[in-house]
Design a protein around this motif. Structure first.
Motif, PDB file in Angstrom:
ATOM      1  N   LYS A 183       0.836  -1.208   0.000  1.00 18.42           N
ATOM      2  CA  LYS A 183       0.000   0.000   0.000  1.00 18.42           C
ATOM      3  C   LYS A 183       0.870   1.256   0.000  1.00 18.42           C
ATOM      4  O   LYS A 183       0.595   2.223  -0.725  1.00 18.42           O
ATOM      5  N   LEU A 184       1.904   1.252   0.848  1.00 19.95           N
ATOM      6  CA  LEU A 184       2.782   2.435   0.904  1.00 19.95           C
ATOM      7  C   LEU A 184       3.505   2.645  -0.425  1.00 19.95           C
ATOM      8  O   LEU A 184       3.612   3.784  -0.903  1.00 19.95           O
ATOM      9  N   ILE A 185       4.017   1.565  -1.010  1.00 20.22           N
ATOM     10  CA  ILE A 185       4.747   1.691  -2.273  1.00 20.22           C
ATOM     11  C   ILE A 185       3.817   2.233  -3.350  1.00 20.22           C
ATOM     12  O   ILE A 185       4.193   3.106  -4.147  1.00 20.22           O
ATOM     13  N   THR A 186       2.584   1.728  -3.397  1.00 21.36           N
ATOM     14  CA  THR A 186       1.627   2.196  -4.395  1.00 21.36           C
ATOM     15  C   THR A 186       1.299   3.674  -4.200  1.00 21.36           C
ATOM     16  O   THR A 186       1.221   4.439  -5.157  1.00 21.36           O
ATOM     17  N   TRP A 187       1.120   4.069  -2.919  1.00 19.48           N
ATOM     18  CA  TRP A 187       0.757   5.466  -2.629  1.00 19.48           C
ATOM     19  C   TRP A 187       1.905   6.407  -2.950  1.00 19.48           C
ATOM     20  O   TRP A 187       1.766   7.343  -3.729  1.00 19.48           O
ATOM     21  N   PHE A 188       3.061   6.166  -2.343  1.00 17.79           N
ATOM     22  CA  PHE A 188       4.175   7.097  -2.514  1.00 17.79           C
ATOM     23  C   PHE A 188       4.821   6.972  -3.889  1.00 17.79           C
ATOM     24  O   PHE A 188       5.405   7.922  -4.390  1.00 17.79           O
ATOM     25  N   GLY A 189       4.750   5.774  -4.491  1.00 15.94           N
ATOM     26  CA  GLY A 189       5.375   5.590  -5.795  1.00 15.94           C
ATOM     27  C   GLY A 189       4.562   6.111  -6.947  1.00 15.94           C
ATOM     28  O   GLY A 189       5.022   6.080  -8.084  1.00 15.94           O
ATOM     29  N   SER A 190       3.336   6.591  -6.668  1.00 17.49           N
ATOM     30  CA  SER A 190       2.482   7.063  -7.768  1.00 17.49           C
ATOM     31  C   SER A 190       3.076   8.267  -8.471  1.00 17.49           C
ATOM     32  O   SER A 190       2.808   8.502  -9.639  1.00 17.49           O
ATOM     33  N   ALA A 191       3.892   9.058  -7.734  1.00 15.24           N
ATOM     34  CA  ALA A 191       4.491  10.256  -8.332  1.00 15.24           C
ATOM     35  C   ALA A 191       5.961  10.032  -8.677  1.00 15.24           C
ATOM     36  O   ALA A 191       6.669  10.972  -8.992  1.00 15.24           O
ATOM     37  N   ALA A 192       6.423   8.765  -8.600  1.00 14.06           N
ATOM     38  CA  ALA A 192       7.827   8.504  -8.893  1.00 14.06           C
ATOM     39  C   ALA A 192       8.116   8.738 -10.373  1.00 14.06           C
ATOM     40  O   ALA A 192       7.262   8.515 -11.237  1.00 14.06           O
ATOM     41  N   VAL A 193       9.310   9.211 -10.656  1.00 19.00           N
ATOM     42  CA  VAL A 193       9.716   9.443 -12.035  1.00 19.00           C
ATOM     43  C   VAL A 193      10.105   8.095 -12.646  1.00 19.00           C
ATOM     44  O   VAL A 193      11.102   7.489 -12.264  1.00 19.00           O
ATOM     45  N   GLN A 194       9.285   7.614 -13.575  1.00 15.50           N
ATOM     46  CA  GLN A 194       9.532   6.340 -14.202  1.00 15.50           C
ATOM     47  C   GLN A 194       9.573   6.515 -15.711  1.00 15.50           C
ATOM     48  O   GLN A 194       8.980   7.440 -16.266  1.00 15.50           O
ATOM     49  N   ALA A 195      10.252   5.597 -16.367  1.00 23.14           N
ATOM     50  CA  ALA A 195      10.325   5.643 -17.817  1.00 23.14           C
ATOM     51  C   ALA A 195       8.953   5.362 -18.412  1.00 23.14           C
ATOM     52  O   ALA A 195       8.193   4.539 -17.901  1.00 23.14           O
ATOM     53  N   THR A 196       8.633   6.064 -19.483  1.00 22.38           N
ATOM     54  CA  THR A 196       7.363   5.828 -20.164  1.00 22.38           C
ATOM     55  C   THR A 196       7.433   4.489 -20.894  1.00 22.38           C
ATOM     56  O   THR A 196       8.525   3.952 -21.144  1.00 22.38           O
ATOM     57  N   PRO A 197       6.272   3.925 -21.253  1.00 18.50           N
ATOM     58  CA  PRO A 197       6.302   2.677 -22.017  1.00 18.50           C
ATOM     59  C   PRO A 197       7.140   2.774 -23.287  1.00 18.50           C
ATOM     60  O   PRO A 197       7.841   1.828 -23.655  1.00 18.50           O
ATOM     61  N   ALA A 198       7.081   3.935 -23.961  1.00 21.65           N
ATOM     62  CA  ALA A 198       7.884   4.100 -25.175  1.00 21.65           C
ATOM     63  C   ALA A 198       9.380   4.075 -24.861  1.00 21.65           C
ATOM     64  O   ALA A 198      10.191   3.564 -25.645  1.00 21.65           O
ATOM     65  N   GLU A 199       9.749   4.647 -23.704  1.00 18.50           N
ATOM     66  CA  GLU A 199      11.167   4.668 -23.328  1.00 18.50           C
ATOM     67  C   GLU A 199      11.670   3.294 -22.894  1.00 18.50           C
ATOM     68  O   GLU A 199      12.874   3.074 -22.802  1.00 18.50           O
ATOM     69  N   GLN A 200      10.753   2.386 -22.612  1.00 19.61           N
ATOM     70  CA  GLN A 200      11.142   1.053 -22.165  1.00 19.61           C
ATOM     71  C   GLN A 200      11.210   0.039 -23.310  1.00 19.61           C
ATOM     72  O   GLN A 200      11.366  -1.154 -23.067  1.00 19.61           O
ATOM     73  N   ARG A 201      11.084   0.504 -24.555  1.00 16.13           N
ATOM     74  CA  ARG A 201      11.193  -0.415 -25.688  1.00 16.13           C
ATOM     75  C   ARG A 201      12.552  -1.121 -25.650  1.00 16.13           C
ATOM     76  O   ARG A 201      13.597  -0.481 -25.574  1.00 16.13           O
ATOM     77  N   ASN A 202      12.498  -2.432 -25.718  1.00 17.90           N
ATOM     78  CA  ASN A 202      13.756  -3.184 -25.621  1.00 17.90           C
ATOM     79  C   ASN A 202      13.527  -4.620 -26.082  1.00 17.90           C
ATOM     80  O   ASN A 202      12.408  -5.142 -26.030  1.00 17.90           O
ATOM     81  N   VAL A 203      14.589  -5.235 -26.568  1.00 22.94           N
ATOM     82  CA  VAL A 203      14.604  -6.666 -26.884  1.00 22.94           C
ATOM     83  C   VAL A 203      15.794  -7.252 -26.134  1.00 22.94           C
ATOM     84  O   VAL A 203      16.931  -6.827 -26.336  1.00 22.94           O
ATOM     85  N   ALA A 204      15.527  -8.172 -25.239  1.00 21.08           N
ATOM     86  CA  ALA A 204      16.580  -8.701 -24.367  1.00 21.08           C
ATOM     87  C   ALA A 204      16.659 -10.216 -24.511  1.00 21.08           C
ATOM     88  O   ALA A 204      15.630 -10.903 -24.592  1.00 21.08           O
ATOM     89  N   LEU A 205      17.879 -10.715 -24.542  1.00 17.15           N
ATOM     90  CA  LEU A 205      18.134 -12.148 -24.622  1.00 17.15           C
ATOM     91  C   LEU A 205      18.484 -12.677 -23.244  1.00 17.15           C
ATOM     92  O   LEU A 205      19.277 -12.085 -22.514  1.00 17.15           O
ATOM     93  N   ALA A 206      17.896 -13.797 -22.878  1.00 13.79           N
ATOM     94  CA  ALA A 206      18.187 -14.417 -21.586  1.00 13.79           C
ATOM     95  C   ALA A 206      18.267 -15.921 -21.783  1.00 13.79           C
ATOM     96  O   ALA A 206      17.495 -16.505 -22.551  1.00 13.79           O
ATOM     97  N   GLY A 207      19.232 -16.557 -21.104  1.00 11.70           N
ATOM     98  CA  GLY A 207      19.350 -18.002 -21.159  1.00 11.70           C
ATOM     99  C   GLY A 207      18.342 -18.663 -20.239  1.00 11.70           C
ATOM    100  O   GLY A 207      17.896 -18.071 -19.258  1.00 11.70           O
ATOM    101  N   ASN A 208      17.985 -19.880 -20.564  1.00 12.01           N
ATOM    102  CA  ASN A 208      17.077 -20.640 -19.715  1.00 12.01           C
ATOM    103  C   ASN A 208      17.845 -21.164 -18.515  1.00 12.01           C
ATOM    104  O   ASN A 208      18.844 -21.863 -18.683  1.00 12.01           O
ATOM    105  N   PRO A 209      17.423 -20.848 -17.282  1.00 13.22           N
ATOM    106  CA  PRO A 209      18.167 -21.320 -16.109  1.00 13.22           C
ATOM    107  C   PRO A 209      18.184 -22.836 -15.980  1.00 13.22           C
ATOM    108  O   PRO A 209      18.992 -23.382 -15.234  1.00 13.22           O
TER     109      PRO A 209
END
Length: 514
Positions: A183-209
């Motif tokens: 609840k606290l994270i949701t409340w206080f984090g609502s005004a946090a500076v976060q990257a927009t969805p467009a800024e998060q465009r990415n293609v990442a490679l990961a191995g299967n653990p």
């Protein structure tokens, strides 16, 4: 420059504790347990006999978390002292990360996270950290707190810290702590500076653990774009599948049957297989820009016993990704040329090749990729098979080559560009020891010892190969003895049984008297 802001607390109170969107301060609920969690109460709540083994074990576990919390807080204090606030500007903070990685037996990425979390704990969560140091907060709860505030600003972290520190942390349950923190994270984090969805465009490679020979390609972006891509891919797969079905019915060549599976099995490919084939085998649209041929090359190392089918030991891609034996044999069977790599059977050390110039030969580069598939700096996990640089451990003297470090395997290793730059600037200095290991001098005084990379499978496979050879030689000896017996006697005596009792020879008959 080491950060000196560990004990500094903000003096302003205007922005702290207020909701930026509305100006109203979030509610301050009193988070208290309905009933304190007392070690003595375990027997009553668990319906166990007082003094039983179960109750005793539970009480011991309950009481040990206090010591664990205090020890964890002390470790965070020590880690925070090594945090360098210039790490994001010129990378010098990696010098301390190398020390932490070696001391804690973790990778460099994990060491950086430890240092960053320690600094956050001491500087941004001072009140909750004090509760941890007093043993009033379980370690796992504080780790959860650190993990969930990473996207918050400093002021927002102070807001969360102020409220969490007021909770009855010793007595509330884990599920309630997580809910209230959310609840606290949701409340206080609502005004946090976060990257927009467009800024998060990415293609990442990961191995299967699971190391089952598969990998994962993740695409992140605005949800409408990802949904549109998914719908286009699905529509294309359905159209191709429908055409494959008609082609099979009409006896025509099957379209997009790249591996021939549809024609061979007489059935169209599944939608999942077609989506994958369309995504991986189609031409990429680059708007008319000519794309040069890929320079990517994968090194696949397969043990000879695996190739012979005598072992299921895995192969390795670029020295870092395990490859199931069946897949390794399949890949090897499709190649026209194999390169032999020799390793010392007792230790698995790769046998070196002779050099004679400053720039390593192609054969030496191949050998170095086997020795150091990842950066040679202790704890670094950057793959240097296709990127990175071959580096002289003892610097090469260009003016007098006979006086400087020679271009030979014993004086070379591969480094990622970041750590090669640190070495060039003198922040880290490697020294190759006579036994092939390396001593890293960090910042001119601290030393870290690193063993040379060996193939751990070679000694095991060498013993298996020697055993197979010994059994083969015994069979040859037995066949040879059997063959000799057949030639000497048409009815040869059976081979002696080592476990049978010896047969006594008959006494000679006495000669008759004359």
């Amino acid at each position: 420059m080491m950060s000196s802001s560990m004990d500094i607390r903000p003096s302003r109170k205007t922005a702290i504790g207020t909701d930026i969107a509305t100006g109203a301060e979030p509610p301050r609920p009193t988070v208290r347990a309905r009933k304190p969690l007392d070690p003595e109460d375990f027997a009553a709540r668990a319906w166990c006999e007082p003094g039983s083994f179960e109750v005793h074990a539970a009480q011991e576990l309950f009481s040990t978390h206090h010591d664990e919390a205090r020890a964890y807080a002390e470790r965070l204090r020590k880690l925070a002292m090594l945090w360098d606030d210039t790490v994001d500007s010129d990378g010098d903070g990696d010098v301390y990360a190398v020390l932490v990685a070696d001391a804690r037996r973790v990778t460099l990425d994990q060491a950086r996270s430890l240092l960053r979390d320690a600094c956050t704990a001491v500087t941004s969560l001072p009140r909750t950290f004090a509760r941890l140091a007093a043993g009033h907060l379980p370690v796992s709860w504080f780790e959860q707190l650190l993990r969930r505030i990473r996207h918050l600003t400093s002021d927002q972290c102070w807001q969360v810290d102020e409220r969490v520190s007021e909770w009855d942390l010793e007595n509330i349950r884990a599920d309630r702590f997580s809910r209230e923190l959310g609840k606290l994270i949701t409340w206080f984090g609502s005004a946090a500076v976060q990257a927009t969805p467009a800024e998060q465009r990415n293609v990442a490679l990961a191995g299967n653990p699971e190391n089952d020979g598969t990998a994962y390609l993740g695409i992140t972006g605005p949800v409408h774009e990802i949904l549109a891509l998914s719908h286009r891919l699905d529509a294309a797969a359905r159209a191709v599948q429908n055409e494959q079905r008609h082609a099979l019915e009409d006896g025509r060549p099957v379209p997009f049957d790249i591996d021939g599976d549809a024609a061979r099995n007489g059935h169209h490919l599944t939608l999942a297989a077609l989506r994958y084939a369309i995504l991986t085998r189609s031409m990429l649209d680059t708007g008319g820009i000519e794309v040069p041929g890929s320079r990517l090359r994968l090194n696949v190392v397969v043990p000879v016993m695996t190739l012979l089918g005598e072992s299921e030991a895995p192969g390795m891609i670029d020295g870092t990704i395990p490859l199931p034996a069946a897949m390794a044999r399949h890949l090897a069977a499709g190649e026209d040329t194999w390169y032999r790599i020799l390793a010392e059977p007792a230790t698995g050390a790769f046998l070196p090749l002779p050099p004679s110039r400053y720039s390593p030969t192609p054969a030496m580069q191949e050998h170095l990729r086997l020795l150091d598939p990842v950066c040679a700096v202790p704890g670094c996990t950057r793959n240097v098979c296709t990127v990175g640089e071959a580096d002289h451990i003892e610097e090469y003297d260009h003016k007098n080559p006979e006086n400087g470090g020679q271009t030979e395997i014993d004086n070379l290793h591969r480094l990622c560009w970041h750590h090669h730059d640190l070495k060039t600037r003198g922040r880290i200095d490697p020294v190759r020891e006579p036994d092939g290991s390396t001593t890293w001098i960090i910042d001119g005084h601290t030393r870290i010892h690193a063993e040379q990379n060996h193939d751990l499978l070679t000694p095991v496979l060498a013993k298996a190969l020697q055993h197979s050879w010994d059994v083969y030689q015994e069979m040859l000896a037995w066949e040879d003895a059997r063959h000799r017996g057949l030639l000497q006697d048409s009815d040869p005596a059976p081979l002696p049984n080592p476990g049978a009792a010896p047969v006594a020879e008959p006494e000679p008959e006495p000669e008759p008297p004359y």
